[in-house]
Design a protein around this motif. Structure first.
Motif, PDB file in Angstrom:
ATOM      1  N   VAL A   1      -3.101   3.420   6.798  1.00  0.00           N
ATOM      2  CA  VAL A   1      -2.423   4.081   5.637  1.00  0.00           C
ATOM      3  C   VAL A   1      -3.726   5.173   5.272  1.00  0.00           C
ATOM      4  O   VAL A   1      -3.109   6.280   4.949  1.00  0.00           O
ATOM      5  N   LYS A   2      -4.692   5.109   5.129  1.00  0.00           N
ATOM      6  CA  LYS A   2      -5.787   5.969   4.903  1.00  0.00           C
ATOM      7  C   LYS A   2      -5.542   7.199   5.977  1.00  0.00           C
ATOM      8  O   LYS A   2      -5.672   8.265   5.793  1.00  0.00           O
TER       9      LYS A   2
ATOM     10  N   LYS B   1       0.750  -1.288  -0.122  1.00  0.00           N
ATOM     11  CA  LYS B   1       0.189  -0.063   0.063  1.00  0.00           C
ATOM     12  C   LYS B   1       0.887   1.141  -0.110  1.00  0.00           C
ATOM     13  O   LYS B   1       0.281   2.141   0.034  1.00  0.00           O
TER      14      LYS B   1
ATOM     15  N   GLU C   1      -4.665  14.984   3.043  1.00  0.00           N
ATOM     16  CA  GLU C   1      -5.643  14.633   2.017  1.00  0.00           C
ATOM     17  C   GLU C   1      -6.868  14.321   2.481  1.00  0.00           C
ATOM     18  O   GLU C   1      -7.092  13.979   3.839  1.00  0.00           O
TER      19      GLU C   1
ATOM     20  N   ARG D   1      -2.635   9.199   5.273  1.00  0.00           N
ATOM     21  CA  ARG D   1      -2.458  10.077   4.216  1.00  0.00           C
ATOM     22  C   ARG D   1      -3.459  11.501   4.892  1.00  0.00           C
ATOM     23  O   ARG D   1      -3.286  12.262   4.384  1.00  0.00           O
TER      24      ARG D   1
ATOM     25  N   SER E   1       2.627   2.583  -2.156  1.00  0.00           N
ATOM     26  CA  SER E   1       2.472   3.553  -3.323  1.00  0.00           C
ATOM     27  C   SER E   1       1.367   4.935  -3.127  1.00  0.00           C
ATOM     28  O   SER E   1       1.559   5.878  -3.762  1.00  0.00           O
ATOM     29  N   GLU E   2       0.543   4.761  -2.259  1.00  0.00           N
ATOM     30  CA  GLU E   2      -0.612   5.709  -1.819  1.00  0.00           C
ATOM     31  C   GLU E   2       0.195   6.709  -0.971  1.00  0.00           C
ATOM     32  O   GLU E   2      -0.164   7.618  -0.491  1.00  0.00           O
ATOM     33  N   LEU E   3       1.447   6.497  -0.478  1.00  0.00           N
ATOM     34  CA  LEU E   3       2.086   7.393   0.613  1.00  0.00           C
ATOM     35  C   LEU E   3       3.246   8.193  -0.243  1.00  0.00           C
ATOM     36  O   LEU E   3       4.297   8.438   0.336  1.00  0.00           O
ATOM     37  N   HIS E   4       2.920   8.671  -1.393  1.00  0.00           N
ATOM     38  CA  HIS E   4       3.603   9.833  -2.007  1.00  0.00           C
ATOM     39  C   HIS E   4       5.271   9.463  -2.387  1.00  0.00           C
ATOM     40  O   HIS E   4       6.182  10.382  -2.098  1.00  0.00           O
TER      41      HIS E   4
ATOM     42  N   TYR F   1      -0.261  14.003   4.852  1.00  0.00           N
ATOM     43  CA  TYR F   1      -0.262  14.572   3.760  1.00  0.00           C
ATOM     44  C   TYR F   1      -1.355  15.344   3.545  1.00  0.00           C
ATOM     45  O   TYR F   1      -1.720  15.793   2.262  1.00  0.00           O
TER      46      TYR F   1
ATOM     47  N   GLU G   1      -4.472  -1.181   5.990  1.00  0.00           N
ATOM     48  CA  GLU G   1      -5.276  -0.148   4.736  1.00  0.00           C
ATOM     49  C   GLU G   1      -5.957   0.885   5.545  1.00  0.00           C
ATOM     50  O   GLU G   1      -5.769   2.273   5.102  1.00  0.00           O
TER      51      GLU G   1
ATOM     52  N   LEU H   1      -9.941  12.220   2.282  1.00  0.00           N
ATOM     53  CA  LEU H   1     -10.122  11.112   1.864  1.00  0.00           C
ATOM     54  C   LEU H   1     -11.998  10.546   2.176  1.00  0.00           C
ATOM     55  O   LEU H   1     -12.450   9.655   1.581  1.00  0.00           O
TER      56      LEU H   1
END
Length: 160
Positions: free
Chosen positions: A114-115, A12, A124, A118, A14-17, A122, A111, A126
């Motif tokens: 990670v959200k 996962k 984000e 993010r 790749s979702e972390l920039h 970051y 999962e 979501l």
């Protein structure tokens, strides 16, 4: 055990920039006491336990996991994980036993984490959506606070 958590995280990542994140087990981190500049996330899932004394096994749908995480200025992220333990209700000298999460539930927990990363690291947006944990096994009776480390520490009521 850490390899399952790490491989799920790397899937996962790749979702972390494109930042580099590592994960480590840490049984000493405390709820609501992350280090300065760190964030906290608590989640729960189903896991199995086995008493190291009598070998009795049991499942619990309410096993809490505490995460502390931090992204430094060099784009290196660190995640500390504490899996709360439970005791056998049969043994008078019972030890705190580590949970054994099904691989699919580790994926769900990571999962969700990670959200959360993010959103907090970051910034984000979501929205709201959470994948459910898988329940495989049987649970006899209600959650027993007297045998739950997370209840003793006041964490059970904090999880989402």
């Amino acid at each position: 055990m850490i390899s399952l958590w790490d491989s799920s995280l790397q899937e996962k990542a790749s979702e972390l920039h494109d930042d580099t994140w590592s994960i480590e087990m840490n049984g000493t981190i405390e709820e609501n006491r992350p280090a300065r500049g760190w964030h906290q996330y608590i989640s729960g899932s189903f896991a199995q336990f086995r008493c190291s004394l009598c070998r009795k096994g049991w499942g619990s749908k309410r096993v809490q996991v505490l995460f502390h995480f931090h992204l430094n200025r060099s784009n290196q992220g660190t995640i500390k994980v504490r899996r709360f333990k439970q005791k056998c209700r049969r043994c008078t000298e019972a030890q705190w036993e580590d949970p054994n999460f099904p691989v699919e539930n580790i994926d769900v927990l990571v999962e969700r984490l990670v959200k959360n990363i993010r959103v907090k690291c970051y910034r984000e947006d979501l929205g709201q959506s959470n994948r459910s944990s898988v329940f495989n096994g049987k649970v006899n009776g209600p959650h027993e606070s007297a045998h739950c480390e997370a209840c003793h520490k006041g964490v059970c009521s904090q999880a989402n």
